[in-house]
Design a protein around this motif. Structure first.
Motif, short mmCIF file in Angstrom:
data_model
loop_
_atom_site.label_atom_id
_atom_site.label_comp_id
_atom_site.label_asym_id
_atom_site.label_seq_id
_atom_site.Cartn_x
_atom_site.Cartn_y
_atom_site.Cartn_z
N LEU A 6 35.40 26.94 -16.68
CA LEU A 6 35.32 26.36 -15.34
C LEU A 6 36.32 27.09 -14.46
N LEU A 32 38.52 27.06 -11.53
CA LEU A 32 39.14 26.16 -10.56
C LEU A 32 39.77 27.05 -9.50
N MET A 69 36.94 24.69 -21.03
CA MET A 69 36.82 23.24 -21.15
C MET A 69 35.96 22.85 -22.33
N GLY A 80 33.95 19.65 -22.67
CA GLY A 80 33.65 18.45 -21.89
C GLY A 80 34.64 18.37 -20.75
N GLU A 81 35.37 17.26 -20.67
CA GLU A 81 36.36 17.16 -19.60
C GLU A 81 37.76 17.51 -20.08
N LEU A 108 45.20 12.93 -5.72
CA LEU A 108 44.84 11.78 -6.54
C LEU A 108 43.77 10.94 -5.86
N LYS A 163 49.22 4.12 -12.96
CA LYS A 163 48.43 4.42 -14.16
C LYS A 163 48.08 5.90 -14.23
N ARG A 164 48.01 6.53 -13.08
CA ARG A 164 47.62 7.93 -13.11
C ARG A 164 48.80 8.86 -13.33
N ILE A 194 51.77 10.88 -17.84
CA ILE A 194 50.80 11.97 -17.71
C ILE A 194 51.54 13.28 -17.48
N LEU A 253 42.87 15.88 -19.80
CA LEU A 253 41.65 15.69 -19.04
C LEU A 253 41.79 16.42 -17.71
N LEU A 254 40.67 16.84 -17.17
CA LEU A 254 40.70 17.61 -15.93
C LEU A 254 41.46 16.87 -14.83
N ALA A 255 41.15 15.60 -14.66
CA ALA A 255 41.77 14.86 -13.56
C ALA A 255 43.27 14.73 -13.77
N ASP A 256 43.68 14.55 -15.03
CA ASP A 256 45.11 14.45 -15.32
C ASP A 256 45.80 15.78 -15.10
N LEU A 292 45.02 17.95 -12.98
CA LEU A 292 45.20 18.16 -11.55
C LEU A 292 46.36 17.31 -11.03
#
Ligand code: SF4
Ligand code: SF4
Lengths: 148, 342, 372
Positions: free
Chosen positions: C15, C17, C34, C36-37, C127, C203-204, C208, C352-355, C357
């Motif tokens: 991927l 980015l 990657m 998956g995620e 976020l 939580k995010r 992390i 995970l991708l979102a984490d 970032l």
């Protein structure tokens, strides 16, 4: 178990507080300026592109064509040319070209100009159709500025 | 002869519903932009028309005149069908929504069920659009949308079942009739279950998730996945997706209004000697729309307040909080109904 | 990590980015492998905005390089002005009058706050929260106005000169700064209520993207990243320069090593910077703003000089090698985010991708400064 409910309540409370803040701001007056309709006055030290200063006595530029500005400029955007008129002792300015596309607004030229012949203009509404539109003939600009 | 009037009536409703959905989508975008702007202490659209009211029109024209680009390697059929798969079920759902006592296209006995059935199709649109666009971000987004679906639909359906148990019917109009004034709204029907406001909250949270609205917009997540499943869409393809999204928001809010907030009923009830000219007491479409748009306002307000949840955040929320609480509420309601009715 | 594809037989995909992606805030490109995620492998790819500032320096006079320093980290340009000016002053043996030092400190700290405010907004935007960005911009705007009235520019400042500053502050500057501090002090609780204490954000961020102090050392990470890993290192305290020793301020340190720790370090730094500005404004001495003996044409004695300052993102170092002429022989810029970014590859593995970032946002990357 108590941790579970603590999490639940403190979490929900934090969310509610957040909503409260945004709602409060929703009703507060806007802080933005509606740009093309309203404009700001630039501060006295605002650095726009440079402009020549007119000598009030002679009506000509104060520039003595020493070339210091040209030499100081890191980006080489200034070209000064002068000529010696018949009988005159000093050179007079014949052309002053600023290539604004390269200017970094550092102020070294203004700082290095002994007779204070250049200043920063307060122009910020600059738009042009081509690169060449940003190669300014400052002598012409000075004349235009002074004859309304 | 009777058949014709029936047909005409349906046709009129069809046109009306499509117009309503389109108008809502357009003006919810306007509302969203204005509300977001004011929350952020800006003004928002203001150049086109008074208060920028014609902005949606300008946006629409812009979207319609843009070229529809199908990316190389995309599955053309899926790519083109996907936006419709979001919009069509949403419009179909409007058929059973009672806007007022008489203003309902089809008063179906299983109205609630039908809306949920159509709502489940929603995720198909994202899945197919993401899959069909041959873009990695879109595929990730599609996968997210599907797993998100699993997380929120369970508590939502459990809450809906609770409501059906209390109301004893799935006919939306009948559910509304049972809530003639604010004290009888289901959100405050503490005799049915003391947890009713919580149930409303769960329902609201789930409908946020169902419509992919922030803070549950992981499928769209513009800072992670660019635009998720919609990354490759341009022009009206994107426009239809957008309309579908907003139509879904309207459906979700209508349903919450009907189930919990008394639908088209006036909150003040109808006094015995009510003067019908008194708008305050008169139930009808106005009350429905007021409640509906207040909820829509809240949906937008939530979006511009919170950051996005992470994926496991939603799963945690769903499995640790929403599902147990809604299940508990279901049991409690069942027990209370048993006690009070016998 | 066991759930990740470890062998070639399992499927992974690449991927890209960036270089144009909303989360990379510029033209950074990260090549992600990657599963998956989950990120199996991350490789930051640089060079999309390389402008050869170091080479440029070798072709300009000492003074002419000054505008370049404002274009490294455009968000805290004054720290870079500061680092370069101080390095050349050290080389040329120029002492800066006290008033000029005070002005430098005040403007730099204001710039640091504005940089942290922008980071705060951009981070929350990463976020998914949009509104805090605009609130932060509102406050930042006040700083830019203050700095504009003094330096003449709003972003890429070129204000410091060898031996002092370009021009003296105006009458409105000190009261304006104090008023701004009052305003921001009143706004900070709002930021904490709206963002820091928000359960979704917590939580995010909590737990992390752990970065250990050891990892920071290996990669040379500095600034809030290092301080978020429990190491109390700040150039302003550890190798005091300018008039910093005269002020009373703390170095915020958090030991959790996660994204939240880095977030909290920056939020606390805003408060500490306010303290510094307040003290400096109250103690601001009268006097010249330019060293009287500063030569017009700088020709430092041949030699090798180094100076480092604490920029908003970490320690910024300038190494200059002079051969006694009016241009540097070599100019090496040590930019903090370059080191901070290099640990991303290792730290993001298995996330995970979102984490990832969120982790990337917490590093506070400014791409033109990485690429120079
Ligand atoms: S401001 Fe700097 S770059 Fe611009 S013309 Fe003057 S010396 Fe050259
Ligand atoms: S430094 Fe001043 S006087 Fe000399 S050439 Fe430039 S503008 Fe003219």
């Amino acid at each position: 178990m108590s941790g579970y409910f603590n999490d639940l309540f403190s979490g929900t409370k934090s969310l509610a507080v957040g909503m409260g803040i945004t709602l409060k701001y929703f009703f507060e007056p806007v802080v933005t300026l509606q740009y093309p309709h309203e404009t700001l006055k630039m501060t006295p030290r605002f650095r726009g592109h440079i402009d020549l200063v007119k000598d009030e006595e002679t009506g000509e530029s104060k520039c003595i064509v020493c070339g210091m500005c040209q030499k100081a400029c890191p980006s080489g955007c200034i070209t000064v040319e002068g000529e010696k008129k018949e009988g005159a002792k000093k050179k007079t300015l014949s052309s002053y070209t600023l290539d604004f596309t390269k200017c970094s607004l550092c102020g070294l030229c203004v700082e290095n100009c002994k007779p204070e012949a250049i200043t920063f203009s307060k122009d910020y509404n600059l738009a042009g159709p081509s690169r060449e539109a940003y190669v300014f003939d400052l002598v012409k600009r000075m004349k235009e500025r002074c004859s309304p | 002869m009777g058949n014709y009037t029936e047909l005409l009536r349906l046709l009129a409703y069809l046109v009306g519903i499509i117009a309503f959905a389109a108008l809502n989508a357009a003006y919810l975008v306007w509302l969203e932009r204005k509300e977001a702007a004011h929350i952020q202490r800006r003004i928002g659209p203001k150049e086109v028309g008074p208060y920028g009211l014609l902005q949606p029109l300008a946006d629409g024209i812009k979207l319609m005149t843009k070229q529809l680009i199908v990316p190389a390697g995309a599955d053309v059929i899926l790519f083109k069908v996907a936006p419709l798969l979001i919009l069509a079920p949403a419009i179909a759902s409007f058929v059973t929504i009672p806007f007022s006592e008489t203003l309902v296209a089809r008063n179906i006995n299983l109205g609630l069920l039908m809306i949920f059935a159509f709502a489940s199709l929603n995720v198909m649109g994202v899945l197919i659009g993401g899959w069909g666009s041959n873009n990695k971000y879109a595929v990730i987004s599609a996968a997210r949308a599907v797993s998100q679906n699993v997380a929120y639909e369970i508590p939502m359906l459990i809450t809906a079942i609770t409501m059906v148990m209390v109301a004893g019917t799935m006919n939306l109009n009948e559910i509304v009739m049972q809530q003639p004034n604010i004290f009888k709204w289901y959100i405050f029907r503490f005799t049915a279950s003391p947890l009713m406001p919580v149930a409303f909250l769960i329902f609201f949270i789930c409908s946020l998730a169902e419509t992919n609205r922030a803070p549950f917009d992981m499928a769209e997540a513009e800072s992670e996945l660019v635009a998720g499943a919609y990354t490759e869409y341009s022009g009206m393809g994107f426009g239809v997706f957008f309309m579908g999204e907003y139509a879904n928001v309207v459906i979700g809010c209508s349903l919450a209004t009907i189930l919990f907030l008394g639908g088209w009923q006036s909150p003040f009830g109808v006094p015995a000697d009510a003067h019908w000219s008194l708008f305050l007491f008169k139930p009808g479409i106005l009350w429905f729309l007021i409640k509906l748009y207040l909820l829509c306002f809240t949906v937008i307000w939530v979006r511009w307040t919170y950051p996005r949840t992470q994926f496991y955040g939603l799963l945690n929320l769903s499995w640790k909080y929403l599902i147990p609480i809604s299940l508990f509420n279901l049991l409690l309601t069942g027990a209370m109904l048993k006690v009070f009715q016998s | 990590m066991s759930h990740l594809a470890q062998t070639q037989t399992q499927e992974t995909f690449v991927l890209n980015l960036g270089p144009q992606h909303p989360a990379t805030h510029g033209v950074l490109r990260v090549k992600l492998v990657m599963d998956g995620e989950y990120i199996v492998h991350a490789e930051p790819v640089l060079g999309y905005i390389h402008r050869m500032h170091e080479k440029m320096g070798e072709n300009r006079t000492w003074a002419q390089f000054m505008p370049n320093t404002g274009r490294l980290d455009y968000l805290s340009a004054l720290s870079y002005n500061f680092g370069y000016a101080a390095a050349v002053e050290r080389a040329a043996g120029i002492t800066v009058p006290e008033r000029a030092e005070y002005i430098r400190v005040i403007t730099t700290e204001l710039n640091r706050i504005s940089s942290h405010l922008l980071w705060f907004g951009a981070f929350v935007l990463d976020l998914g929260g949009f509104t805090p960005l605009l609130y932060a911009f509102d406050d930042r705007e006040q700083i830019l106005d203050l700095l504009e009235s003094v330096t003449g520019s709003r972003l890429t400042y070129c204000y410091f000169r060898f031996g002092g500053v370009y021009n003296d502050i105006d009458d409105n500057f000190v009261p304006g700064s104090l008023a701004f501090i009052k305003r921001l002090r009143a706004r900070m609780p709002m930021y904490h209520d709206l963002v820091t204490k928000n359960i979704i954000l917590m939580k995010r961020l909590i737990g992390i993207g752990p970065i250990s102090a050891e990892m920071c050392r290996r990669y040379g990470a500095t600034g809030p990243v290092l301080r978020g890993s429990g190491v109390q290192f700040d150039v302003r305290k550890n190798e005091p320069y300018s008039v910093y020793p005269e002020f009373n301020f703390d170095i915020p340190v958090y030991h959790e090593c996660d994204s939240m720790a880095r977030y909290m370090v920056r939020m606390d730094e805003i408060e500490q910077s306010m303290r510094i500005i307040e003290q400096a404004c109250n103690k601001l001495p009268e006097g010249p703003i330019m060293a009287e003996k500063a030569p017009k044409i700088i020709k430092p004695a041949p030699g090798d000089y180094y100076f480092s300052v604490e920029a908003a993102r970490g320690s910024f170092g300038v190494r200059i090698v002079s051969d006694g002429t009016n241009t540097p022989y070599r100019l090496k810029l040590r930019s903090p985010t370059f080191s901070n970014l290099s640990l991303f590859a290792e730290a993001s593995q298995g996330m995970l991708l979102a984490d990832a970032l969120a982790l990337m946002g917490s590093l506070d990357l400014v791409i033109p400064e990485i690429d120079r």
